[in-house]
Structure formats: C-alpha cells, structure tokens
Design a protein around this motif. Sequence first.
Motif, short mmCIF file in Angstrom:
data_model
loop_
_atom_site.label_atom_id
_atom_site.label_comp_id
_atom_site.label_asym_id
_atom_site.label_seq_id
_atom_site.Cartn_x
_atom_site.Cartn_y
_atom_site.Cartn_z
N THR A 7 7.43 4.26 -6.83
CA THR A 7 7.46 5.69 -7.13
C THR A 7 7.41 6.48 -5.84
O THR A 7 6.89 6.02 -4.81
CB THR A 7 6.26 6.12 -8.01
N VAL A 8 7.95 7.70 -5.91
CA VAL A 8 7.95 8.63 -4.78
C VAL A 8 7.55 9.99 -5.31
O VAL A 8 8.02 10.43 -6.37
CB VAL A 8 9.34 8.71 -4.11
N THR A 9 6.70 10.68 -4.55
CA THR A 9 6.39 12.08 -4.85
C THR A 9 6.60 12.90 -3.59
O THR A 9 6.41 12.42 -2.48
CB THR A 9 4.93 12.27 -5.34
N ALA A 10 7.01 14.14 -3.80
CA ALA A 10 7.15 15.10 -2.71
C ALA A 10 6.30 16.30 -3.07
O ALA A 10 6.54 16.93 -4.10
CB ALA A 10 8.61 15.50 -2.52
N TYR A 61 18.76 7.11 12.13
CA TYR A 61 17.80 7.88 11.34
C TYR A 61 16.38 7.34 11.52
O TYR A 61 16.18 6.16 11.78
CB TYR A 61 18.16 7.79 9.85
N ALA A 62 15.41 8.25 11.31
CA ALA A 62 14.00 7.87 11.35
C ALA A 62 13.27 8.70 10.31
O ALA A 62 13.73 9.77 9.90
CB ALA A 62 13.41 8.15 12.73
N ALA A 63 12.12 8.19 9.89
CA ALA A 63 11.22 8.96 9.02
C ALA A 63 10.16 9.55 9.92
O ALA A 63 9.43 8.83 10.60
CB ALA A 63 10.62 8.06 7.96
N ASP A 64 10.11 10.88 9.98
CA ASP A 64 9.14 11.59 10.79
C ASP A 64 8.47 12.66 9.94
O ASP A 64 9.10 13.24 9.06
CB ASP A 64 9.82 12.31 11.97
N ALA A 119 4.68 15.50 3.31
CA ALA A 119 4.38 15.75 1.90
C ALA A 119 4.92 14.65 0.99
O ALA A 119 4.82 14.74 -0.23
CB ALA A 119 4.96 17.10 1.48
N VAL A 120 5.47 13.60 1.57
CA VAL A 120 6.10 12.52 0.78
C VAL A 120 5.16 11.32 0.70
O VAL A 120 4.66 10.84 1.72
CB VAL A 120 7.45 12.10 1.39
N THR A 121 4.94 10.83 -0.52
CA THR A 121 4.16 9.62 -0.75
C THR A 121 5.05 8.62 -1.45
O THR A 121 5.67 8.93 -2.47
CB THR A 121 2.90 9.90 -1.59
N LEU A 122 5.09 7.41 -0.92
CA LEU A 122 5.90 6.33 -1.47
C LEU A 122 4.95 5.20 -1.83
O LEU A 122 4.14 4.78 -1.00
CB LEU A 122 6.92 5.87 -0.43
N ASP A 123 5.03 4.74 -3.08
CA ASP A 123 4.19 3.64 -3.55
C ASP A 123 5.08 2.43 -3.82
O ASP A 123 5.75 2.37 -4.85
CB ASP A 123 3.44 4.04 -4.82
N PRO A 124 5.12 1.45 -2.89
CA PRO A 124 6.01 0.29 -3.06
C PRO A 124 5.70 -0.55 -4.29
O PRO A 124 6.61 -1.07 -4.92
CB PRO A 124 5.78 -0.53 -1.78
N ALA A 125 4.42 -0.69 -4.63
CA ALA A 125 4.05 -1.52 -5.77
C ALA A 125 4.55 -0.93 -7.08
O ALA A 125 5.00 -1.64 -7.97
CB ALA A 125 2.53 -1.70 -5.82
N GLN A 131 0.83 -1.19 0.00
CA GLN A 131 0.00 0.00 0.00
C GLN A 131 0.87 1.25 0.00
O GLN A 131 1.90 1.29 0.68
CB GLN A 131 -0.90 0.03 1.23
N PRO A 132 0.45 2.29 -0.75
CA PRO A 132 1.20 3.56 -0.70
C PRO A 132 1.21 4.11 0.72
O PRO A 132 0.26 3.95 1.47
CB PRO A 132 0.42 4.48 -1.63
N ARG A 133 2.32 4.76 1.07
CA ARG A 133 2.47 5.36 2.39
C ARG A 133 2.71 6.86 2.21
O ARG A 133 3.52 7.24 1.38
CB ARG A 133 3.67 4.76 3.12
N THR A 134 2.06 7.65 3.03
CA THR A 134 2.28 9.09 3.00
C THR A 134 2.75 9.54 4.36
O THR A 134 2.19 9.16 5.39
CB THR A 134 0.99 9.83 2.60
#
Length: 171
Positions: A92-95, A167-170, A83-89, A77-80
Amino acid sequence: PAHALPGLAGTAICRRLRAAGDWTPVIFLTARDDEVDRVVGLELGADDYVTKPFSPRELLARLRAVLRRTSGVSAEQPRTLGAVTLDPARRTVTAAGTPVQLTSTEFDLLAHLMARPGRVFTREELLAGVWGYAAHAGTRTVDVHVAQVRAKLGPDSVIRTHRGVGYAADA
C-alpha cells in the motif's frame, strides 16, 4: 581461477542483487587487491571490500561494522519519505495520509526508488531492477511509469529527475 566463485563472478552477483533492489549486506573477500577492483566492487554496491590475507579479528570487526550500519533495516518495514508512506508487506501507498492506487509495476518502481532515498538510479538500472529487462530493451517505459506514479502522488511526489542521469526518491 580455482579460487574464484563457481558459476558467476562476485561482481556479477553483487550487480544482480543491487539491480533487484536487494540490500543484503555484501562484503567482498578477495585476492584481487588492485585499486580498480576495489573501486568497482564498492561502486557496484558492496558494503566493504577485504583483500587477502586478512586476520580473523579484522574480518570480524568489519562484519560487525557492516551489520551495525544495516541492522534494523528490513525490506518489509514501511518507509516514509516526505508525505509518502509505502508499506511493502501490505503493498500500500499513502500520500499525506490518503491512499494511492498504484499498479503492481508502479508500486515496484516506487518501492525500488524509496529503498535507497537520494540514490540516483539510471533508467537502465531501473529496467533491470523493476522489470528485469536487459539495458538494451529501451528506457521509455521507465519515463512513462515515473510520470504515472508522479501524477498519482500529485504534489506529494517524491520522485525527482536528475537530468541526463535518471531518477531518485528525495523528500
């Protein structure tokens, strides 16, 4: 012992799953009931730790609780985050809605961090989980790749440094 898992200890299996970024629910079912064993299992990323003897009713209740906490979470599933969305399937990444071109390793690093928002990963954990390297391989490559991902995400970067730790994603 005859009652232990064949090949690898449960702690080693859990460690490998978590280092690889696999967040499959894990419940330890064990005869080892020392506090140290329970704490180690949970700190390795186990979702629960059940010691023998246990009743089938208790085990079923614990299984249901873990599944409630983890259901609906898919690695595809895409994760947001911010402002960052990551689509594992689609990999792709958008900011802020703008596509961001990441190398395969940069994508894997960001995906690994975003799979557990707020969780601080040490450089050694990232080396093992993203690159598959042993901890003695050197951690400078992690710092370099983090810097590259941050530069590409620009002001929308969700990667935070936790000095002296990792590091962490926050958001």
